[in-house]
Enzyme design. Sequence first.
Site, mmCIF file in Angstrom:
data_model
loop_
_atom_site.group_PDB
_atom_site.id
_atom_site.type_symbol
_atom_site.label_atom_id
_atom_site.label_comp_id
_atom_site.label_asym_id
_atom_site.label_seq_id
_atom_site.Cartn_x
_atom_site.Cartn_y
_atom_site.Cartn_z
ATOM 1 N N CYS A 101 -19.424 17.191 40.319
ATOM 2 C CA CYS A 101 -19.431 15.747 40.521
ATOM 3 C C CYS A 101 -18.479 15.248 41.623
ATOM 4 O O CYS A 101 -18.812 15.344 42.793
ATOM 5 C CB CYS A 101 -19.158 15.059 39.191
ATOM 6 N N ARG A 135 -25.474 3.251 37.299
ATOM 7 C CA ARG A 135 -24.703 4.439 36.911
ATOM 8 C C ARG A 135 -25.634 5.350 36.118
ATOM 9 O O ARG A 135 -26.297 4.908 35.189
ATOM 10 C CB ARG A 135 -23.480 4.015 36.083
ATOM 11 N N HIS A 197 -21.293 17.994 34.234
ATOM 12 C CA HIS A 197 -20.028 18.131 33.505
ATOM 13 C C HIS A 197 -20.285 18.945 32.244
ATOM 14 O O HIS A 197 -21.362 19.450 32.025
ATOM 15 C CB HIS A 197 -19.507 16.748 33.086
HETATM 16 N N1 GLN Z 1 -16.834 8.666 41.574
HETATM 17 C C1 GLN Z 1 -18.017 9.410 41.585
HETATM 18 C C2 GLN Z 1 -19.258 8.659 41.108
HETATM 19 O O1 GLN Z 1 -19.211 7.862 40.177
HETATM 20 C C3 GLN Z 1 -17.786 10.687 40.814
HETATM 21 C C4 GLN Z 1 -17.751 10.534 39.321
HETATM 22 C C5 GLN Z 1 -17.553 11.824 38.579
HETATM 23 O O2 GLN Z 1 -16.940 12.768 39.050
HETATM 24 N N2 GLN Z 1 -18.064 11.857 37.336
HETATM 25 O O3 GLN Z 1 -20.276 8.875 41.714
#
Ligand code: GLN
Length: 246
Positions: A101, A135, A197
């Site tokens: 990520c 998101r 993740h």
């Molecule tokens: N800041 C990045 C996004 O939201 C990475 C987030 C993350 O590592 N989960 O795209």
Amino acid sequence: MAKSVLVESPELTIVHLYQKEMNIYGDTGNTLILRRRAEWRDIKVNVLLVGLGEAIPEETDIILGGGGQDAGQGAIERDLQTKAVALHRLASAGVPMLMICGMYQLFGRSFTTGEGTVIRGIGVLPLETTAGKERYIGNTHYDTPLGEIIGYENHSGLTHLDNEAEAFGSVTLGAGNNGHDGTEGCRIHNVIGTYSHGPVLAKNPNLADELLQLALQRKYGPSFALRPLDDTLEQQAHETAKARPR
Ligand code: GLN
């Protein structure tokens, strides 16, 4: 049949980058999983935590990096540039790396936040990321040459690979790189970037062993074979995660 070589005392050095700043959803667990899967096969493991202001040792066999909020990415931006030459050299030399990520985004050329701030990456992976309005949160499934991977994503970043770049997988559940083109992650040399993740290696032993195998063959020659493990529990974890709703 090719004979596997016997190495007296095989050893691996795993570098974990920015453990403090870049570790969400248990990504640090990936290091633990690689350590255990190696030790179960009598392979000695040294884990080095490499953070701000610390150099990446030349003798490195595997490099891992986790996810992080935009703030964490901003905090490591400058320092990561100081490690760029070393990381490019190790990537070209075939050192396996797994970037999740936030670190995946910064292994590309840049991440542009929702406020329009450009966080520079190091361009090991041929891609760019820009924050979107939505998101993407939830479990992911995708097919890769290593088999099916089950992950968990939480990002607003929309990642677009350059045309010639190879995605890590094709999405069957979830958004993946950008929610549109069906790709997930990216792979170049032995560098794998992904939005998964989890820690992703806990429920995908095929990916964990790919990293170990690549590292050991690079170090001890192409006929080094990993001893198979009883992965009943890991497969159960994979199936249980797979059965969960998005
Ligand atoms: N800041 C990045 C996004 O939201 C990475 C987030 C993350 O590592 N989960 O795209």
